[in-house]
Design a protein around this motif. Structure first.
Motif, PDB file in Angstrom:
ATOM      1  N   SER A 261       0.855  -1.182   0.000  1.00 53.70           N
ATOM      2  CA  SER A 261       0.000   0.000   0.000  1.00 53.70           C
ATOM      3  C   SER A 261       0.891   1.231   0.000  1.00 53.70           C
ATOM      4  O   SER A 261       2.111   1.126  -0.064  1.00 53.70           O
ATOM      5  CB  SER A 261      -0.888  -0.010   1.241  1.00 53.70           C
ATOM      6  OG  SER A 261      -0.089   0.239   2.384  1.00 53.70           O
ATOM      7  N   GLU A 262       0.287   2.395   0.102  1.00 51.17           N
ATOM      8  CA  GLU A 262       1.090   3.606   0.103  1.00 51.17           C
ATOM      9  C   GLU A 262       1.928   3.745   1.362  1.00 51.17           C
ATOM     10  O   GLU A 262       2.918   4.459   1.390  1.00 51.17           O
ATOM     11  CB  GLU A 262       0.179   4.831  -0.050  1.00 51.17           C
ATOM     12  CG  GLU A 262      -0.325   4.949  -1.472  1.00 51.17           C
ATOM     13  CD  GLU A 262      -1.099   6.228  -1.704  1.00 51.17           C
ATOM     14  OE1 GLU A 262      -1.031   7.134  -0.844  1.00 51.17           O
ATOM     15  OE2 GLU A 262      -1.773   6.319  -2.732  1.00 51.17           O
ATOM     16  N   THR A 263       1.517   3.046   2.417  1.00 52.71           N
ATOM     17  CA  THR A 263       2.222   3.235   3.688  1.00 52.71           C
ATOM     18  C   THR A 263       3.168   2.093   4.030  1.00 52.71           C
ATOM     19  O   THR A 263       3.954   2.211   4.958  1.00 52.71           O
ATOM     20  CB  THR A 263       1.198   3.371   4.835  1.00 52.71           C
ATOM     21  OG1 THR A 263       0.375   2.190   4.844  1.00 52.71           O
ATOM     22  CG2 THR A 263       0.306   4.584   4.632  1.00 52.71           C
TER      23      THR A 263
END
Lengths: 476, 476
Positions: A261-263
């Motif tokens: 994911s983006e994180t």
């Protein structure tokens, strides 16, 4: 520090942590082979929190220790050569010594059922055969010099070489039976597949990464089989694992899925899950195919993983009361097209009263024996050794082997290779990171591709990639 | 009942059961493509408790529905031929009709930048080229007749054919540029790979499974592209799924691991786990490589899974106000080596006022566009169509495509193929059950290998294997 670190024990048989999705580290490494462990150790030294997940119950990957007549032996990768600067530097760092591979005396080659002794890289054969083999090897080396092993697909003639198999090349360039037989033996011994399975571009890339076909084939001089590691090459991985933080390695943890994911990256394995800022996949492409990535990997990477199978190899060691071949002026090296056991070399540990021979079932011989019990391999190996070395080889005092083909966490060895069309179409996907996912493993090396040296270099390169993105954070 | 059941209905978007290890069925089927669903439906009819696990959010596998200008279209497998008795019988059973593929008028072929019209299977070219192509096709068919498509590895010359690529064969048997170009186009269209990627034995096995290369290539007569299914071939899977027991299908459930014991098979998937007496894996070998089996699969099966990649194909449909090509006396069929879009055929749904063309990006053209956005493919398709059909093709009113290469649950299409060496070494592992594990999927068919017909037949065969071992138990 993650909550599930138990502070327990020796990494080789360490605690099996059930990591949870909440557990967060800076870097997760999949694969505790030499490449993954080198990456993990480097990143640990920089102060990053690293966790290594390993599918097997041991570290080492394609290096592995075993026992024969009470002596520690290498059941996986074992040789190092003078040009392999990365693995030699690592051995220094880890306090491991090397010693020369025993190679005094004459070599043996079986042709048409007759065994002949020879010295040098090319066996005794007709003058025409000698010239034929010599010219072919020169032609291979010349072609390899036009190739950057970091990017064989960019070579001026890449499309031409990636369109043909090594067998096709041999049919075109070799005109005598002896030379064809020798080249087939060399191909099996170095690339662990049949010449008709492998793309010529893959062969040339491998040669380019080593320097020459003679370097790949040789013990003497700059040869890749020049030296061994005292006590066994399998110690490299064990000592690297010792340098990880306590509890930073989970064995018996095959990874099923990776969600990016983006994180961060969520890594789901058989014993739980963990989250990391960055992920290093230190597996051959064929084994990375066993992980479900979400979002999906790019098409070229997916294709590469489905098109870079592992070579076919079973490694075996046979012990004798004494190294009788030495008394006869033989080095212990033996080759032959008929096989099924060979090439063979001396593997006597320094100081041992006994004599050990090491050899391989490779290519079609490897496949033929991969589904059979160990006793069948033992009998076949001894029969081959008797043909090479005579009746004295009939009475071994010990045998041990490692069936790499049948091991689901290796699916063969020494390394992945490609059939025609793959390197030019998907080779570029070997090392390109996918977001937070980075690739290590000996197949991604830019020199000594598929060797232990390449594994070390690839681990170092992947660690550098990640470290640049994750500056070191001093930790308590 | 699991917490994530949404109560939603139709099998296409059915309830996603979170099965538990305690859940026990007679048979678990992995893969809700045509093959897996046919097996599941047959076993359900026999009174067995069956559960189907599917990685995607839909059924159909390599068949798939889509919409273009409000009409249902096939984004996956679509054609059936008169010799495909299994899929035709299944259509009957499911109440699905067929209608002939539109093929009236002249075909177009682009050679050296010029487009020519022709009729028949072989385009207009020099007399020499015609003879060359004709002889080659005859030679292919003759060779294929010596092969049992159920066991190409047993053919008298299997070792010879499995040692060379189709490209090697073409260089030996084709002497004119026109014939080589045509054969390359045919190879890409039928096998979805470049001729240098595929073993000649794999090609001949495919031909043997269909009857002749003309049958594989043709619309007319016995051709494999003779007919289409009214409303779309994707309905086969949907209707089969309708015949399963309620709740017997779990979507979004990629399988991570399979553990086989003496008492059953434990199947772990993204949403849970279930236990079955028998397991049918209805996936191409390349996708079965994504599952960790315990105990490990036999070496030959492991090798097969790593050595049978999927072909490279993207399918696209382009809509026009009217089927303008028909007015010009063209069938809509167009081929060309340059591509990137082709072969092309008429795909106008019966009764539609508009005109649809369907075409493929295959082999290297498929790879070139697999990583690009849909608009790039659309533009390239339209440019190709303009070269074939003239400026009238420049103004489409709709476009839709399916990038099978980028889909991680297909990794390409139409089917898996093998490079030299694989079929003779590991082909036998295609269908051999491993304890409680049975294999279906179009690649395991013994006729029409890789076609929908093959998928149906393979599902039926696997169901029979399992049913013989699990006599029907009448259930309340």
């Amino acid at each position: 520090m993650s909550p599930d670190q138990t502070g327990a024990k020796a990494p080789l048989h360490g605690p099996e942590l059930s990591t949870k999705p909440g557990d967060r580290v800076d870097v997760c490494v999949i694969g505790a082979g030499v490449s993954g462990l080198r990456a993990a150790q480097r990143l640990t030294e920089r102060g990053l929190a690293v966790h290594v997940l390993e599918a097997r119950d041991r570290v080492g990957g394609r290096t592995m220790g075993g026992l024969l007549c009470g002596e520690a032996v290498d059941l996986g990768g074992q040789w190092v050569g003078p040009g392999q600067t990365r693995v030699l530097a690592l051995c220094d760092e880890l306090g491991l010594d090397t010693y020369p591979q025993y190679a005094e005396g004459r070599r043996l080659m079986e042709i048409d059922g007759r065994v002949r002794g020879y010295t040098g890289t090319v066996p005794r054969m007709s003058l025409l055969g000698l010239a034929d083999a010599g010219l072919a090897m020169r032609s291979l080396n010349r072609a390899a010099r036009s190739i950057d092993p970091a990017a064989p697909w960019d070579a001026p003639d890449a499309a031409i070489w990636d369109r043909i198999t090594m067998d096709q090349w041999m049919r075109r360039h070799l005109h005598t039976r002896g030379a064809r037989s020798l080249m087939k033996i060399i191909a099996r011994a170095i690339y662990t597949c049949e010449p008709h399975e492998i793309s010529m571009l893959c062969v040339l890339g491998s040669i380019a990464g080593a320097g020459s076909i003679e370097i790949q084939a040789e013990v003497h001089g700059e040869g890749a089989q020049h030296s061994r590691i005292r006590g066994g090459a399998f110690q490299i991985a064990a000592r690297l694992a010792d340098r990880l933080a306590p509890g930073a390695l989970t064995l018996n943890a095959p990874v099923h899925a990776v969600e990016q994911s983006e994180t961060g990256v969520l890594v789901r394995h058989a014993g739980g899950a963990l989250t990391a800022d960055r992920l290093i996949v230190a597996l051959p492409p064929a084994l990375a195919a066993g992980i479900h990535f979400q979002p999906a990997l790019p098409p070229a990477r997916l294709q590469l993983q489905a098109r870079m199978p592992m070579g076919s190899v079973i490694k075996a060691l046979v012990a004798y009361e004494r190294p009788f071949w030495r008394d006869r002026g033989w080095s212990g090296e033996a080759i032959g097209e008929q096989g099924p056991f060979g090439p063979v070399a001396d593997a006597t540990p320094p100081g041992s009263p006994h004599g050990f021979l090491v050899g391989f079932f490779v290519g079609e011989h490897g496949r033929a024996f991969a589904g059979l019990p160990e006793t069948a391999r033992r009998d076949a190996a001894v029969r081959s050794l008797c043909r090479y070395f005579g009746d004295e080889a009939a009475m071994p005092i010990g045998y041990v082997d490692k069936n790499w083909i049948a091991d689901p966490w290796s699916q063969g060895g020494y390394a992945g290779f490609t059939a025609p069309g793959t390197l030019t179409a998907c080779g570029r996907a070997l090392r390109v990171p996918r977001g937070r996912i980075h690739w290590a493993g000996a197949e991604t090396a830019t020199r000594w591709i598929g060797y232990i040296d390449g594994a070390v270099a690839a681990g170092e390169r992947a660690a550098e990639e990640v470290a640049e993105l994750l500056p070191p954070v001093p930790r308590e």
